[in-house]
Design an enzyme around this catalytic site. Structure first.
Site, mmCIF file in Angstrom:
data_model
loop_
_atom_site.group_PDB
_atom_site.id
_atom_site.type_symbol
_atom_site.label_atom_id
_atom_site.label_comp_id
_atom_site.label_asym_id
_atom_site.label_seq_id
_atom_site.Cartn_x
_atom_site.Cartn_y
_atom_site.Cartn_z
ATOM 1 N N LYS A 59 41.841 38.252 55.537
ATOM 2 C CA LYS A 59 41.140 37.631 54.413
ATOM 3 C C LYS A 59 42.013 37.651 53.154
ATOM 4 O O LYS A 59 42.189 36.639 52.477
ATOM 5 C CB LYS A 59 39.819 38.357 54.137
ATOM 6 C CG LYS A 59 38.970 37.631 53.128
ATOM 7 C CD LYS A 59 38.038 38.544 52.386
ATOM 8 C CE LYS A 59 38.753 39.156 51.226
ATOM 9 N NZ LYS A 59 37.964 40.038 50.410
ATOM 10 N N ASP A 116 35.154 35.796 53.068
ATOM 11 C CA ASP A 116 34.654 37.038 52.469
ATOM 12 C C ASP A 116 33.143 37.092 52.694
ATOM 13 O O ASP A 116 32.580 36.275 53.421
ATOM 14 C CB ASP A 116 35.026 37.104 50.981
ATOM 15 C CG ASP A 116 34.248 36.104 50.143
ATOM 16 O OD1 ASP A 116 33.482 35.285 50.713
ATOM 17 O OD2 ASP A 116 34.384 36.138 48.913
#
Ligand code: SF4
Length: 211
Positions: free
Chosen positions: A119, A137
């Protein structure tokens, strides 16, 4: 792309066109550190912390020379600050020595840095290097699965599915649209479906809709 998804993306773009990260940074290295700090915290909190940290130590070489306890003092109001302090110091050292102070150019090199997951790598690549990427996220995961842009139990599958339904040239922008929609309307506890412009296309409110 089906009509429902096309409509969702058009509305999101209309609502959040031009939206960017809320993190404040002056260089790709600072964006990387701010993104590492943002896990389990809010961008607002991270900006408060980095405003002071980056004023005193703005580069990888400078941060790599401070002690763990010093760094902990700067970032102690951010979640998981002890492990983040260790990882940030190690990462800063590698960037200072191996990459001459700049961040690595590829996802695999970024993910070799201590404390940098997929991420974080995707956020940095897409914002600092303009590489198309969808960083999943907590907001992107929640909103895309509620909307039915994805139907997945984890972030990896969500990313895979989003990459299939969103045109590649829109990946980075769509990441920001979904984050801002999650912050403003589709909140974790009380999604404001009554006032959501996406309500008629959303799988959360229309249980008969599927991907
Ligand atoms: S309709 Fe509700 S669940 Fe669907 S995106 Fe909007 S706020 Fe979220």
């Amino acid at each position: 792309m089906n009509q429902r998804i096309r409509k969702i993306l058009l509305i999101l773009e209309d609502l959040y066109a031009g939206s960017e990260t809320a993190l404040i940074y002056d260089s790709p290295f600072q964006l990387l550190i701010a993104t590492m700090l943002a896990a389990q915290s809010t961008d607002k909190r991270v900006n408060i912390v980095t405003q002071i940290l980056f004023k005193d130590y703005s580069t990888a070489a400078e941060i790599s020379r401070i002690s763990v306890s010093q760094l902990e003092e700067y970032i102690r109001t951010v979640g998981l600050y002890k492990s983040k302090a260790k990882n940030i110091l190690l990462t800063s050292k590698i960037i200072a020595e191996k990459y001459n102070g700049d961040i690595p150019a590829t996802r695999s090199e970024l993910m070799e840095l201590p404390g940098v997951g997929r991420k974080t790598a995707n956020v940095v690549l897409s914002i600092a290097r303009k590489v198309p990427a969808i960083a999943v996220d907590t907001h992107v995961f929640r909103v895309s699965n509620r909307l039915g842009l994805a139907n997945a139990a984890n972030v990896e599958k969500t990313e895979e599915q989003l990459m299939k339904v969103i045109p590649k040239k829109k990946w980075s922008e769509a990441h920001h649209w979904l984050i801002w929609h999650g912050r403003k309307i589709c909140k974790a506890r009380n999604p404001d479906c009554k006032h959501c412009p996406l309500v008629q296309y959303c799988a959360y409110t229309n249980k008969n809709l599927t991907l």
